[in-house]
Design a protein around this motif. Structure first.
Motif, short mmCIF file in Angstrom:
data_model
loop_
_atom_site.label_atom_id
_atom_site.label_comp_id
_atom_site.label_asym_id
_atom_site.label_seq_id
_atom_site.Cartn_x
_atom_site.Cartn_y
_atom_site.Cartn_z
N ALA A 121 -10.53 0.37 4.96
CA ALA A 121 -10.43 0.55 3.52
C ALA A 121 -9.64 1.80 3.17
O ALA A 121 -9.72 2.82 3.87
CB ALA A 121 -11.82 0.63 2.90
N ARG A 122 -8.89 1.72 2.09
CA ARG A 122 -8.08 2.84 1.62
C ARG A 122 -8.17 2.96 0.11
O ARG A 122 -8.37 1.97 -0.60
CB ARG A 122 -6.60 2.64 2.01
CG ARG A 122 -6.34 2.65 3.52
CD ARG A 122 -6.55 4.02 4.12
NE ARG A 122 -6.23 4.03 5.54
CZ ARG A 122 -7.12 3.79 6.50
NH1 ARG A 122 -8.38 3.49 6.17
NH2 ARG A 122 -6.76 3.84 7.76
N LEU A 123 -8.02 4.18 -0.39
CA LEU A 123 -7.92 4.39 -1.83
C LEU A 123 -6.57 3.89 -2.30
O LEU A 123 -5.53 4.44 -1.94
CB LEU A 123 -8.07 5.88 -2.16
CG LEU A 123 -9.47 6.49 -2.01
CD1 LEU A 123 -9.40 8.00 -2.16
CD2 LEU A 123 -10.42 5.90 -3.05
N ARG A 124 -6.59 2.81 -3.06
CA ARG A 124 -5.34 2.22 -3.52
C ARG A 124 -5.52 1.70 -4.93
O ARG A 124 -6.39 0.86 -5.20
CB ARG A 124 -4.91 1.06 -2.60
CG ARG A 124 -4.48 1.49 -1.21
CD ARG A 124 -3.19 2.31 -1.27
NE ARG A 124 -2.73 2.69 0.05
CZ ARG A 124 -2.94 3.87 0.62
NH1 ARG A 124 -3.65 4.77 -0.04
NH2 ARG A 124 -2.47 4.15 1.81
N ALA A 125 -4.70 2.18 -5.86
CA ALA A 125 -4.77 1.74 -7.25
C ALA A 125 -3.63 0.77 -7.54
O ALA A 125 -2.54 0.87 -6.96
CB ALA A 125 -4.68 2.94 -8.19
N GLN A 165 -11.09 2.88 -6.63
CA GLN A 165 -10.37 1.63 -6.36
C GLN A 165 -10.02 1.63 -4.87
O GLN A 165 -9.22 2.44 -4.41
CB GLN A 165 -9.10 1.53 -7.20
CG GLN A 165 -9.37 1.36 -8.69
CD GLN A 165 -8.10 1.08 -9.46
OE1 GLN A 165 -7.27 0.26 -9.05
NE2 GLN A 165 -7.94 1.75 -10.59
N VAL A 166 -10.67 0.74 -4.15
CA VAL A 166 -10.54 0.70 -2.69
C VAL A 166 -9.95 -0.66 -2.29
O VAL A 166 -10.38 -1.69 -2.80
CB VAL A 166 -11.90 0.91 -2.01
CG1 VAL A 166 -11.75 0.92 -0.49
CG2 VAL A 166 -12.53 2.22 -2.49
N ALA A 167 -8.98 -0.64 -1.39
CA ALA A 167 -8.30 -1.86 -0.98
C ALA A 167 -8.50 -2.11 0.51
O ALA A 167 -8.53 -1.17 1.32
CB ALA A 167 -6.82 -1.79 -1.30
N VAL A 168 -8.62 -3.38 0.86
CA VAL A 168 -8.73 -3.82 2.25
C VAL A 168 -7.73 -4.95 2.46
O VAL A 168 -7.61 -5.85 1.63
CB VAL A 168 -10.16 -4.32 2.57
CG1 VAL A 168 -10.23 -4.86 3.99
CG2 VAL A 168 -11.16 -3.20 2.38
N GLU A 169 -7.02 -4.91 3.58
CA GLU A 169 -6.07 -5.97 3.90
C GLU A 169 -6.71 -6.99 4.84
O GLU A 169 -7.33 -6.61 5.84
CB GLU A 169 -4.81 -5.40 4.55
CG GLU A 169 -3.75 -6.44 4.85
CD GLU A 169 -2.46 -5.84 5.37
OE1 GLU A 169 -1.89 -6.41 6.32
OE2 GLU A 169 -2.04 -4.80 4.83
N VAL A 170 -6.56 -8.25 4.52
CA VAL A 170 -7.11 -9.32 5.35
C VAL A 170 -6.04 -10.38 5.57
O VAL A 170 -5.08 -10.48 4.80
CB VAL A 170 -8.36 -9.97 4.72
CG1 VAL A 170 -9.50 -8.98 4.63
CG2 VAL A 170 -8.04 -10.56 3.35
N THR A 171 -6.21 -11.16 6.62
CA THR A 171 -5.33 -12.30 6.90
C THR A 171 -6.13 -13.57 6.76
O THR A 171 -7.16 -13.74 7.43
CB THR A 171 -4.76 -12.20 8.32
OG1 THR A 171 -4.03 -10.97 8.44
CG2 THR A 171 -3.83 -13.37 8.61
#
Length: 221
Positions: A121-125, A165-171
């Motif tokens: 997870a990363r802080l991403r707006a 605002q936290v973002a996670v990348e998934v496939t």
């Protein structure tokens, strides 16, 4: 027990059926090998089609939607896609500070430091069309309130509540499954935090971004 085999000239023999148990066993073994070989060739062909289309999509020669149509026609599973899923994460922390302004700045520093523990997870707006906006825009200080002293600190204490605002990348192959796949990973990652408290019951999806198509999906989509 005696087993009667078809007599020479009988309809069974003329139809090509084996004339003995040994021949029957050999024929069954031969057919089993043929079936395995055909199944392997069929699976290899499907995998080859899928790999070729995936490569063409990566080269931007074929649109993902068109690739999915082709795969659906052959009854092949759709290509995996990269999705970035953004979520609102309510957090709070208590810190010593001379006043509320210092508490706000200190809370931001502590949040940045604690978020470095996370792996996925990363802080991403979501800023305009930017996928990965500045991390500073991903922290919204919602409330600052003084905390009654417990006698252990000489300096005033403040409780700071914020929305991250936290973002996670998934496939995944479908956008509708991106959030169910991202949420467990997000919760597992947030459990690594030590300086800030997370209200896991209030986490909600904000948006989903399809990296291949550049399309945004809001929670109601």
């Amino acid at each position: 027990m005696a087993v009667s085999m078809p007599a020479v000239g009988s309809p069974a023999v003329e139809a090509g059926l084996p004339a003995s148990l040994i021949e029957a066993h050999e024929q069954i073994s031969h057919l089993d090998r043929q079936l395995r070989e055909l199944t392997a060739a069929h699976d290899a062909l499907r995998d080859g089609i899928r790999r070729e289309l995936h490569q063409l999509v990566c080269l931007n020669w074929v649109r993902p939607a068109d690739a999915d149509k082709i795969l659906t026609m052959f009854r092949i599973e759709k290509l995996p896609r990269r999705f970035i899923v953004g979520a609102d994460v309510p957090v709070s922390l208590v810190l010593c500070s001379p006043d509320g302004d210092y508490a706000q700045r200190g809370a931001r520093r502590l949040i940045f430091d604690d978020m470095r523990r996370l792996r996925d997870a990363r802080l991403r707006a979501r800023t305009g069309r930017a996928v990965l906006g500045p991390a500073s825009n991903a922290i919204d200080i919602a409330k600052i309130e003084s905390v009654a002293s417990d006698g252990t600190s000489r300096r005033p204490q403040f409780r700071v509540k914020a929305i991250l605002q936290v973002a996670v990348e998934v496939t995944h192959s479908r956008v509708t499954s991106a959030w169910p796949a991202a949420r467990p990973r997000l919760l597992a990652d947030l459990a690594r935090l030590r300086l800030i408290n997370v209200d896991t019951t209030a986490i909600r999806r904000l948006w989903t971004y399809d990296v291949a198509t550049g399309r945004w999906y809001d929670p109601d989509q």
